[in-house]
Enzyme design. Structure first.
Site, mmCIF file in Angstrom:
data_model
loop_
_atom_site.group_PDB
_atom_site.id
_atom_site.type_symbol
_atom_site.label_atom_id
_atom_site.label_comp_id
_atom_site.label_asym_id
_atom_site.label_seq_id
_atom_site.Cartn_x
_atom_site.Cartn_y
_atom_site.Cartn_z
ATOM 1 N N CYS A 16 3.999 -3.549 -5.058
ATOM 2 C CA CYS A 16 2.689 -3.306 -5.652
ATOM 3 C C CYS A 16 1.991 -4.593 -6.045
ATOM 4 C CB CYS A 16 2.800 -2.502 -6.950
ATOM 5 S SG CYS A 16 3.693 -0.982 -6.831
ATOM 6 N N GLY A 42 0.973 -4.349 -0.941
ATOM 7 C CA GLY A 42 1.055 -2.897 -0.803
ATOM 8 C C GLY A 42 -0.107 -2.369 0.001
ATOM 9 N N ASN A 121 3.661 -3.000 -11.611
ATOM 10 C CA ASN A 121 4.323 -3.629 -10.470
ATOM 11 C C ASN A 121 5.776 -3.877 -10.877
ATOM 12 O OD1 ASN A 121 4.216 -7.015 -9.137
ATOM 13 N ND2 ASN A 121 5.133 -5.213 -8.268
ATOM 14 N N GLY A 122 6.700 -3.319 -10.132
ATOM 15 C CA GLY A 122 8.115 -3.503 -10.474
ATOM 16 C C GLY A 122 8.859 -2.197 -10.350
ATOM 17 N N TYR A 261 8.845 -15.312 0.295
ATOM 18 C CA TYR A 261 8.159 -14.394 1.200
ATOM 19 C C TYR A 261 7.030 -13.575 0.586
ATOM 20 C CZ TYR A 261 7.515 -10.347 4.271
ATOM 21 O OH TYR A 261 6.965 -9.376 5.041
#
Ligand code: SF4
Length: 485
Positions: A16, A42, A121-122, A261
């Site tokens: 996300c 995302g 996010n997570g 990445y």
């Protein structure tokens, strides 16, 4: 829903991106732009919530890309206000791999003191037990997303205002969470005590912005102020930023894979450009794993900075041996079986004239299942390469991530089931080498490498040492690393 494209099937996927802004005219435009810059985090769905003094809260959620959903004037008119937050998602919890609309964030809750929206996010590692407990006590869940737990915990809190309730709720949550939330007047940002996932603060005119990455500040012309600290909660109004530290102090463990990445190369992490770090990773890789060859070629696009670093360090010329088709979007053709079987050829093509007869070093960011690496090797050999050497800009990915990154089960990770030599034979390449964990730490700025007693980063997908116990997964039978491993 099929994967975004056949190529991305063999990558770890960030889950996300979050973005929020306060104190600007037409906040929704800024949020849409910010989310567009975070689209790499995302692509399945996105949502925006705004608040306007006259019309109250407005919310819109859509499946698909930001540019396909949140660009029309008509859409933006439905999202009036000077404060707003948004979220782009690839599902890791909830309806994994097939996002349902009810799981698309931000989530909204109406409390006695007013409404609040929250985007996350997570991954909450104790979400299952929290959910069970909350349901037993009468909560009715609308979604299958673990983030909804936070709203229910806030509803049960006796806190006097929304930031107080959020603090109390987050103290019960374990795992990785970078949160952007809003009330009618306040933008709230919070990172978990270890700061596993990123969150940054920016200034735009008289207003403020919060974003997963600095590239989302750049697109709206906001100035990067600072990273939100691990364990910090900021409450931002038009008047300024108030900072709290609601959790017990802990040693930070930022996700080292963000450097390799996930983050965009033009973002700044830990005071350094991601691009520069990736180039350093390539240099370390070349120092640790030299090989005689004619060309260094990246597997585009994510292997590019590391390939440049490898070339600079080794003195072997850099070349674009593989060309990525930039316009191969998911809307191009329905991915029927025959098209999907073409796999990576849809996305990448070998620069034959360059490759023929050459000994080629291919630099990629990671090997997950290894399916894509095998196909790329075949393409390079078909084009007449004399030798193919893989150099990988991360250590072998041997363990799943439980902190908000989509990873296959452990037995599907090539490095979890094979030694390096076995992987080389399986991929059918002349040599295969990974950067060491120490080398990766050096490349991200830890001159002495990894301190095994106090690692500076989360590196669980490489080391199997999880900084937060994945309690839900252990309950479901996940076998953590044993002392003997
Ligand atoms: S397990 Fe790997 S991908 Fe997940 S947070 Fe840790 S370093 Fe990042």
């Amino acid at each position: 829903m099929p994967p975004a494209d056949p190529f991305d099937d063999d990558k770890l996927r960030e889950e996300c991106g979050v973005f929020g802004v306060v104190g600007v005219t037409d906040a929704s435009n800024f949020v849409a732009l910010g989310l567009h810059a975070l689209q790499h985090r995302g692509q399945e769905a996105g949502g925006i919530v705004t608040h306007d003094v006259e019309t109250g809260f407005s919310q819109q959620r859509r499946m698909g890309l930001v540019r396909d959903n949140f660009t029309s004037a008509a859409m933006m008119e439905r999202l009036p206000g000077t404060i707003g937050i948004g979220h782009v998602r690839y599902s890791t919890a909830g309806s994994k791999g097939q996002t349902a609309m009810r799981d698309v964030q931000p989530f909204f809750g109406e409390f006695s003191m007013g409404g609040a929206a929250i985007a996350h996010n997570g991954n909450i590692t104790n979400a299952l037990s929290l959910r069970r407990e909350l349901i037993e006590r009468g909560s009715i869940f609308q979604s299958s997303s673990d983030s909804e737990c936070i709203i229910h915990l806030m509803a049960r809190s006796m806190g006097r205002n929304i930031p107080d309730r959020m603090e109390e709720a987050l103290r019960k949550v374990e795992g990785a969470f970078s949160i952007v939330a809003m009330t009618r007047t306040k933008l709230i940002g919070c990172r978990d005590p270890l700061g596993v996932r990123p969150l940054v603060l920016g200034k735009i005119g008289d207003g403020w912005a919060l974003a997963s990455e600095t590239c989302a500040l750049d697109i709206i012309g906001a100035e990067f102020v600072r990273e939100i600290e691990p364990g910090e909660m900021v409450v931002v109004t038009e008047k300024g930023v108030a900072s709290h530290f609601p959790f017990r102090p802990n040693r930070a463990r930022f996700c080292i894979f963000e450097h390799v990445y996930f983050s965009r190369p033009d973002s700044i992490l830990g005071g350094r450009s991601v691009y520069e770090t990736r180039e350093n990773i390539g240099r370390e890789l070349a120092k640790e794993n030299p090989v005689d060859a004619d060309l260094v070629c990246p597997v585009p696009d994510s292997g590019t900075p590391a390939a440049i670093g490898y070339s600079l360090e080794s003195g072997i010329p850099y070349a674009m041996g593989i060309i990525r088709n930039q316009y191969m979007g998911r809307t191009f053709i329905e991915p029927t079986e025959s098209i999907r079987n073409m796999g990576v050829r849809l996305k990448l093509n070998v620069n034959r004239a360059l490759i023929k007869g050459k000994r080629v070093i291919l630099v990629d960011d990671s090997v997950v299942r290894g399916t894509t690496s095998r196909k790329i090797k075949e393409m390079i050999l078909d084009a007449g390469a004399a030798e193919v050497h893989f150099r990988i800009a991360s250590p072998p990915t041997q363990w799943p991530c439980f902190y908000g990154v989509d990873t296959p089960q452990r037995d599907k990770l090539l490095a979890a089931t094979m030694t390096e030599d076995e992987m080389r034979d399986h991929l059918g390449v002349d040599s295969l080498k990974f950067i060491s964990l120490n080398g990766l730490y050096r490349a991200v700025g830890e001159a002495k490498g990894r301190d095994p007693n106090a690692p500076a980063y989360c590196d669980a997908c490489f080391s199997g040492e999880y900084p937060v116990a994945p309690s839900d997964m252990i309950e479901q039978g996940f076998q953590a690393k044993t002392a003997a491993e």
